[in-house]
Scaffold this motif. Structure first.
Motif, PDB file in Angstrom:
ATOM      1  N   SER A  33       0.965  -1.264  -0.126  1.00  0.00           N
ATOM      2  CA  SER A  33      -0.030  -0.133   0.185  1.00  0.00           C
ATOM      3  C   SER A  33       0.959   1.196  -0.192  1.00  0.00           C
ATOM      4  O   SER A  33       1.971   1.249   0.631  1.00  0.00           O
ATOM      5  CB  SER A  33      -0.856   0.130   1.104  1.00  0.00           C
ATOM      6  OG  SER A  33      -1.959  -1.063   1.299  1.00  0.00           O
ATOM      7  N   ALA A  35       1.091   5.326   0.417  1.00  0.00           N
ATOM      8  CA  ALA A  35       0.459   6.653   1.204  1.00  0.00           C
ATOM      9  C   ALA A  35       1.427   7.887   1.071  1.00  0.00           C
ATOM     10  O   ALA A  35       2.402   7.914   0.625  1.00  0.00           O
ATOM     11  CB  ALA A  35       0.434   6.459   2.599  1.00  0.00           C
ATOM     12  N   TYR A  50      -3.915   7.070   1.203  1.00  0.00           N
ATOM     13  CA  TYR A  50      -3.419   5.955   0.853  1.00  0.00           C
ATOM     14  C   TYR A  50      -4.161   5.320  -0.295  1.00  0.00           C
ATOM     15  O   TYR A  50      -5.302   5.560  -0.281  1.00  0.00           O
ATOM     16  CB  TYR A  50      -3.138   5.090   1.809  1.00  0.00           C
ATOM     17  CG  TYR A  50      -4.337   4.201   2.556  1.00  0.00           C
ATOM     18  CD1 TYR A  50      -4.878   4.462   3.814  1.00  0.00           C
ATOM     19  CD2 TYR A  50      -5.122   3.323   1.787  1.00  0.00           C
ATOM     20  CE1 TYR A  50      -5.818   3.632   4.293  1.00  0.00           C
ATOM     21  CE2 TYR A  50      -6.168   2.323   2.321  1.00  0.00           C
ATOM     22  CZ  TYR A  50      -6.593   2.728   3.594  1.00  0.00           C
ATOM     23  OH  TYR A  50      -7.729   2.048   4.125  1.00  0.00           O
ATOM     24  N   TYR A 110       3.967   2.121   8.177  1.00  0.00           N
ATOM     25  CA  TYR A 110       4.814   2.431   6.975  1.00  0.00           C
ATOM     26  C   TYR A 110       6.255   1.982   7.248  1.00  0.00           C
ATOM     27  O   TYR A 110       7.068   2.695   8.012  1.00  0.00           O
ATOM     28  CB  TYR A 110       4.516   3.804   6.454  1.00  0.00           C
ATOM     29  CG  TYR A 110       3.188   3.571   5.788  1.00  0.00           C
ATOM     30  CD1 TYR A 110       1.818   3.832   6.861  1.00  0.00           C
ATOM     31  CD2 TYR A 110       2.905   3.533   4.514  1.00  0.00           C
ATOM     32  CE1 TYR A 110       0.668   3.726   6.265  1.00  0.00           C
ATOM     33  CE2 TYR A 110       1.687   3.399   3.886  1.00  0.00           C
ATOM     34  CZ  TYR A 110       0.404   3.291   4.715  1.00  0.00           C
ATOM     35  OH  TYR A 110      -0.740   3.301   4.223  1.00  0.00           O
TER      36      TYR A 110
END
Length: 123
Positions: A33, A35, A50, A110
């Motif tokens: 993912s 972001a 995101y 993250y």
């Protein structure tokens, strides 16, 4: 070696637009993912948006809904942030980040971060 490299920042007048890009290398782009976070002077880094690795689901912080759009080009390993109707309060350093967590607004989820790109919106 994972690298995230942002580009596209700059100075713009209120009401204007900018498009940020983040080129990712050294990771399997489809499994992360991606972001955007931002950090204004004297403030903590905050989540902006995101795009999930699963189904490309997106979410936005309330302050940018309807103005910002995140997208990705998997063939180019690049994620974009289209920013329209910019306001002076959008002024910040914008950071790209990558996470193997499917859907998260949480900074600590993250793993990889870019160096940031400055966005300045004048009134």
């Amino acid at each position: 070696q994972v690298q995230l490299v942002e580009s596209g920042g700059g100075l713009v007048q209120a009401g204007g637009s900018l498009r940020l890009a983040c080129l990712a290398s050294g990771l399997t782009f489809s499994r992360y993912s991606m972001a955007w976070f931002r950090q204004a002077p004297g403030k903590e880094r905050e989540f902006v948006t995101y795009i999930s690795w699963a189904l490309s689901r997106t979410t936005y912080v309330d302050s940018v809904k309807g103005r910002f759009t995140i997208s990705k080009d998997s063939a180019k390993n690049t994620v974009y942030l289209q920013m329209n109707s910019l306001k002076p309060e959008d002024t910040a350093v914008y950071y790209c980040a990558a996470s193997r967590v499917r859907d998260s607004r949480v900074y600590d989820d993250y793993e990889y971060w870019g160096q940031g790109t400055q966005v300045t919106v004048s009134s």
